[in-house]
Design a protein around this motif. Structure first.
Motif, PDB file in Angstrom:
ATOM      1  N   ASN A 198     -54.462 -21.554 -97.246  1.00  0.00           N
ATOM      2  CA  ASN A 198     -55.567 -22.005 -98.087  1.00  0.00           C
ATOM      3  C   ASN A 198     -56.770 -22.391 -97.229  1.00  0.00           C
ATOM      4  N   LEU A 199     -56.482 -23.057 -96.117  1.00  0.00           N
ATOM      5  CA  LEU A 199     -57.578 -23.426 -95.206  1.00  0.00           C
ATOM      6  C   LEU A 199     -58.334 -22.166 -94.761  1.00  0.00           C
ATOM      7  N   LEU A 200     -57.565 -21.134 -94.393  1.00  0.00           N
ATOM      8  CA  LEU A 200     -58.204 -19.901 -93.909  1.00  0.00           C
ATOM      9  C   LEU A 200     -59.106 -19.285 -94.974  1.00  0.00           C
ATOM     10  N   PHE A 225     -56.671 -13.597 -89.865  1.00  0.00           N
ATOM     11  CA  PHE A 225     -58.084 -13.199 -89.934  1.00  0.00           C
ATOM     12  C   PHE A 225     -58.386 -12.478 -91.252  1.00  0.00           C
ATOM     13  N   LYS A 226     -57.378 -11.767 -91.789  1.00  0.00           N
ATOM     14  CA  LYS A 226     -57.575 -11.088 -93.090  1.00  0.00           C
ATOM     15  C   LYS A 226     -57.821 -12.089 -94.206  1.00  0.00           C
ATOM     16  N   LYS A 227     -57.211 -13.269 -94.063  1.00  0.00           N
ATOM     17  CA  LYS A 227     -57.359 -14.275 -95.132  1.00  0.00           C
ATOM     18  C   LYS A 227     -58.707 -14.971 -95.087  1.00  0.00           C
ATOM     19  N   MET A 228     -59.387 -14.902 -93.935  1.00  0.00           N
ATOM     20  CA  MET A 228     -60.683 -15.600 -93.826  1.00  0.00           C
ATOM     21  C   MET A 228     -61.762 -14.877 -94.621  1.00  0.00           C
ATOM     22  N   LYS A 229     -62.826 -15.637 -94.967  1.00  0.00           N
ATOM     23  CA  LYS A 229     -63.967 -15.029 -95.671  1.00  0.00           C
ATOM     24  C   LYS A 229     -64.664 -14.026 -94.751  1.00  0.00           C
TER      25      LYS A 229
END
Ligand code: 8YV
Length: 321
Positions: A198-200, A225-229
């Motif tokens: 969730n943080l990512l 990194f895929k989960k980041m905006k």
């Protein structure tokens, strides 16, 4: 009786040693441009009672076997992943680190990287010095805002909290992920605990301040990194090995994330031809998190205090336990 010998693995200012020179025989590696060769270090520790080591010196079983007189090794860092703590315990060598004195300075650097990446400071500096500034345009070198954005801090220790305090000053929302809940940070800094995934996905800035361990090794991998905006920025001021550098390179190259600010790398010093060095959206620094004049002096003084206390039969001030 001869004085105890303390070996220092890099050159440090003589003035820091003056108060202790009557009682201790200090030796140090004098060449500033190169690290102490391993064979020299192994020879020097043979008759050393104390050692001041740096992160790049492996204090391992082999070294401890050579160091038959060694009572204390004072590491010039808060981290101690260069030291085999179990082997040191077995050999009854006290290990100390330098907590607290570097907290604020390292947090400053974390924030400097955050601001440099968000506002494209390094690119802009290169642009103007390369004589590319011929015209003003509305979106010339436009970066992203910092104020009122969301920061996600991974590892809410002392440095994590110091970053959260700075972030609150910028009106940012603070998310954090840590092994345990930090109630003080939640109350005083309105830091909100969340799971890693969730943080990512929620944070505009993901900051790694987590110590290196088997659990945190490569925790920032391709799936992270895929989960980041896509507008997300990744900052690492902990250890390079918390990151899968190939995955980070891909994420930056393909603009899956916008930028990264990196003070630490898997291999240090990093090679000039390392893929990360080729990217304009990676701001890279040579592990200078705690490198202010004031803080490096405070760290060295703390190492010396620990050594003197132990060699005088006392307790170390900041032992690694
Ligand atoms: C070191 C660091 O002080 O403290 C740490 O753990 O990573 C740095 O602040 C620096 O690399 C000198 O060893």
């Amino acid at each position: 009786m001869s004085k105890p010998k303390v070996y220092i693995t890099r050159k440090i200012p003589d003035k820091l040693l003056h108060p202790y020179m009557n009682d201790i025989d200090f030796r140090m590696w004098e060449k500033e441009g190169e690290p102490v060769p391993r064979d020299v270090l192994l020879e020097e520790v043979k008759d050393a009672d104390g050692l001041i080591s740096m992160l790049s010196d492996a204090i391992d079983q082999e070294l401890l076997n050579h160091a038959t007189r060694l009572k204390i090794s004072a590491n010039l860092a808060v981290g101690f992943d260069n030291i085999d703590i179990e082997a040191a315990k077995e050999k009854e060598v006290i290990i100390t680190n330098t907590p607290d004195v570097l907290t604020e300075t390292t947090a400053d650097l974390g924030f400097a990287l955050l601001m440099a990446t968000a506002r494209r400071i390094v690119e802009a500096n290169k642009y103007i010095k390369n004589d590319q500034w011929k015209n003003w345009a509305p979106y010339l070198l436009a970066g992203s805002d910092i104020h009122h954005k969301t920061i996600g801090i991974v590892g809410m220790g002392r440095i994590g909290e110091a970053i959260a305090r700075r972030a609150r000053g910028f009106g940012m929302s603070v998310l954090y992920h840590n092994r345990s809940r930090k109630h003080k940070a939640e109350e005083e800094l309105q830091a909100v605990y969340t799971d890693f995934d969730n943080l990512l996905s929620e944070a505009d800035f993901v900051v790694s301040v987590v110590p290196l361990s088997s659990e945190t090794h490569k925790m920032f991998d391709a799936s992270a990194f895929k989960k980041m905006k896509a507008t997300g920025i990744f900052i690492n001021i902990s250890r390079g090995a918390t990151v899968d550098e190939e995955a980070l390179f891909e994420a930056l190259k393909t603009k899956q994330i916008t930028a990264a600010g990196l003070d630490v790398f898997v291999e240090e010093p990093i090679r000039k031809d390392h893929p990360l060095m080729t990217l304009d959206n990676a701001v890279c620094l040579p592990h200078i998190g705690s490198a202010s004049e004031e803080t490096r002096t405070a760290m060295l003084e703390l190492c010396l205090e620990n050594i003197v206390s132990v060699l005088n039969g006392g307790k170390p001030k900041t032992p690694v336990e």
